[in-house]
Motif scaffolding. Structure first.
Motif, short mmCIF file in Angstrom:
data_model
loop_
_atom_site.label_atom_id
_atom_site.label_comp_id
_atom_site.label_asym_id
_atom_site.label_seq_id
_atom_site.Cartn_x
_atom_site.Cartn_y
_atom_site.Cartn_z
N PRO A 175 -6.23 -1.99 0.09
CA PRO A 175 -6.77 -2.14 -1.26
C PRO A 175 -6.04 -1.26 -2.27
O PRO A 175 -5.75 -0.10 -2.00
CB PRO A 175 -8.24 -1.71 -1.11
CG PRO A 175 -8.27 -0.86 0.12
CD PRO A 175 -7.23 -1.45 1.03
N GLY A 176 -5.73 -1.83 -3.42
CA GLY A 176 -5.04 -1.10 -4.48
C GLY A 176 -3.53 -1.09 -4.36
O GLY A 176 -2.84 -0.73 -5.30
N GLN A 177 -2.99 -1.49 -3.20
CA GLN A 177 -1.55 -1.50 -3.01
C GLN A 177 -0.97 -2.84 -3.47
O GLN A 177 -1.51 -3.89 -3.15
CB GLN A 177 -1.20 -1.27 -1.54
CG GLN A 177 0.29 -1.26 -1.24
CD GLN A 177 0.56 -0.94 0.22
OE1 GLN A 177 -0.10 -0.09 0.80
NE2 GLN A 177 1.52 -1.61 0.82
N VAL A 178 0.11 -2.79 -4.24
CA VAL A 178 0.72 -4.01 -4.76
C VAL A 178 1.75 -4.54 -3.76
O VAL A 178 2.62 -3.80 -3.30
CB VAL A 178 1.39 -3.76 -6.12
CG1 VAL A 178 2.04 -5.04 -6.64
CG2 VAL A 178 0.39 -3.22 -7.12
N PHE A 179 1.63 -5.83 -3.43
CA PHE A 179 2.60 -6.51 -2.58
C PHE A 179 3.29 -7.59 -3.41
O PHE A 179 2.61 -8.39 -4.07
CB PHE A 179 1.92 -7.16 -1.37
CG PHE A 179 1.42 -6.20 -0.33
CD1 PHE A 179 2.22 -5.85 0.75
CD2 PHE A 179 0.16 -5.64 -0.43
CE1 PHE A 179 1.76 -4.97 1.71
CE2 PHE A 179 -0.31 -4.76 0.52
CZ PHE A 179 0.49 -4.42 1.60
N GLY A 228 3.49 -8.70 -8.29
CA GLY A 228 2.91 -9.41 -7.17
C GLY A 228 1.40 -9.41 -7.23
O GLY A 228 0.81 -9.64 -8.28
N TYR A 229 0.76 -9.10 -6.09
CA TYR A 229 -0.69 -9.18 -5.99
C TYR A 229 -1.26 -7.89 -5.41
O TYR A 229 -0.62 -7.20 -4.62
CB TYR A 229 -1.11 -10.36 -5.12
CG TYR A 229 -0.67 -11.69 -5.66
CD1 TYR A 229 -1.34 -12.28 -6.73
CD2 TYR A 229 0.43 -12.35 -5.12
CE1 TYR A 229 -0.92 -13.50 -7.25
CE2 TYR A 229 0.86 -13.58 -5.63
CZ TYR A 229 0.18 -14.15 -6.69
OH TYR A 229 0.60 -15.35 -7.20
N ARG A 230 -2.51 -7.61 -5.80
CA ARG A 230 -3.20 -6.40 -5.35
C ARG A 230 -4.65 -6.75 -5.05
O ARG A 230 -5.26 -7.58 -5.73
CB ARG A 230 -3.15 -5.34 -6.45
CG ARG A 230 -3.90 -4.04 -6.13
CD ARG A 230 -3.81 -3.08 -7.31
NE ARG A 230 -4.45 -3.64 -8.49
CZ ARG A 230 -3.99 -3.51 -9.74
NH1 ARG A 230 -2.85 -2.87 -9.97
NH2 ARG A 230 -4.64 -4.03 -10.75
N TRP A 231 -5.22 -6.12 -4.02
CA TRP A 231 -6.61 -6.34 -3.67
C TRP A 231 -7.50 -5.39 -4.46
O TRP A 231 -7.31 -4.18 -4.45
CB TRP A 231 -6.84 -6.11 -2.19
CG TRP A 231 -8.22 -6.46 -1.73
CD1 TRP A 231 -9.28 -5.63 -1.58
CD2 TRP A 231 -8.69 -7.77 -1.38
NE1 TRP A 231 -10.39 -6.32 -1.15
CE2 TRP A 231 -10.05 -7.65 -1.03
CE3 TRP A 231 -8.09 -9.02 -1.34
CZ2 TRP A 231 -10.82 -8.74 -0.62
CZ3 TRP A 231 -8.85 -10.11 -0.93
CH2 TRP A 231 -10.21 -9.96 -0.59
N GLU A 232 -8.47 -5.98 -5.16
CA GLU A 232 -9.46 -5.19 -5.89
C GLU A 232 -10.70 -5.04 -5.03
O GLU A 232 -11.12 -5.97 -4.35
CB GLU A 232 -9.82 -5.89 -7.21
CG GLU A 232 -8.65 -6.10 -8.14
CD GLU A 232 -8.15 -4.81 -8.78
OE1 GLU A 232 -8.78 -3.76 -8.54
OE2 GLU A 232 -7.14 -4.86 -9.51
N ARG A 233 -11.29 -3.86 -5.08
CA ARG A 233 -12.42 -3.58 -4.20
C ARG A 233 -13.67 -4.36 -4.57
O ARG A 233 -14.58 -4.53 -3.78
CB ARG A 233 -12.74 -2.08 -4.21
CG ARG A 233 -11.60 -1.25 -3.61
CD ARG A 233 -11.92 0.23 -3.67
NE ARG A 233 -10.81 1.02 -3.14
CZ ARG A 233 -10.66 1.30 -1.85
NH1 ARG A 233 -11.53 0.87 -0.97
NH2 ARG A 233 -9.63 2.02 -1.44
N GLY A 234 -13.76 -4.85 -5.81
CA GLY A 234 -14.89 -5.65 -6.22
C GLY A 234 -16.09 -4.79 -6.63
O GLY A 234 -16.07 -3.60 -6.55
#
Length: 234
Positions: A175-179, A228-234
């Motif tokens: 989470p929070g890391q950009v790929f 790119g894309y990053r996961w948000e914790r919501g």
């Protein structure tokens, strides 16, 4: 696991200026199911490390930046295990490598069997360090069962394809890391896959649509424009 399988494979970066050694190690690791990235000098090693492999095998004596300089340059941004591989085997060299942030130091000539065993041990230790709760990830109303390959949102099952799940798993585990799209494509499809990273965009659209069909406010996969894309914790 062979190239083209849908599950996310552990990625190992081999950085060494001796191409025969790189080829030897790469073949052995690919036979074990790992995805392998390679670099042949210090500058390449730093650039490839920024893509966040799961483990780095790092030669000490390389042109440009040597292995010690590479480790020092990347250590604050790269948390994965770093295994030094070197013909320099004095106690001073070993201590220096570990002091700079290395996790292991293997002398040349080396045993491929031992190298593979050490790599596997470090990767197992990393997984254990994540904690048992990492097998089920929870972000707000979203639940991701990593082992069961199942996703539930607000108590409802979200049916994802194997590729879609692999993308969600990769992002949610970091989470929070950009790929970048290229990183995601390499990790999920494999370096030998036929196609290009543009397919990642279509898969992300489908993931968002499926999550949005259950909860229109779901916004776990964020776009970082131009990156790119990053996961948000919501």
């Amino acid at each position: 696991m062979k190239a083209g399988d849908s599950a996310v494979r552990e990625t190992i970066l081999i950085a060494d200026d001796e191409e025969e050694i790189v080829s030897l190690i790469a073949d052995a690791l690919e036979d074990e199911g790992y995805q392998v990235w390679t670099a042949f000098d210090g500058e390449q090693a730093v650039a490839m490390a920024e893509r966040q492999p799961d483990l780095i095998v790092l030669d000490v004596m390389m042109p440009g930046k040597d292995g010690y300089e590479v480790c020092q340059a990347i250590r604050e941004r790269v948390a994965c295990p770093i295994l030094f591989l070197s013909a320099r085997q004095s106690e001073t060299d070993r201590v220096k490598g570990l002091a700079l942030g290395g996790d292991d130091y293997i002398g040349k000539p080396f045993s491929l069997v031992e190298l593979k065993a050490r790599i596997a041990a470090h990767l197992r230790r990393e997984k254990r360090g994540q904690g048992a709760e990492r097998t089920v990830l929870r972000y707000g109303g979203l639940e991701i069962d990593v082992q069961g390959h199942a996703v539930r949102l607000q108590g409802r099952e979200v049916v994802l394809t194997a590729r879609e799940f692999a993308i969600v798993e990769l992002l949610a585990l970091h989470p929070g890391q950009v790929f970048s799209k290229e990183d995601i494509y390499d990790r999920v499809w494999g370096l030998d896959a036929v196609g290009d990273a543009s397919t990642v965009t279509e898969h992300v659209k489908k993931i968002r649509a499926k999550l949005g069909a259950v909860d229109p406010a779901a916004a776990f996969v964020a776009t970082v424009w131009g990156v790119g894309y990053r996961w948000e914790r919501g």
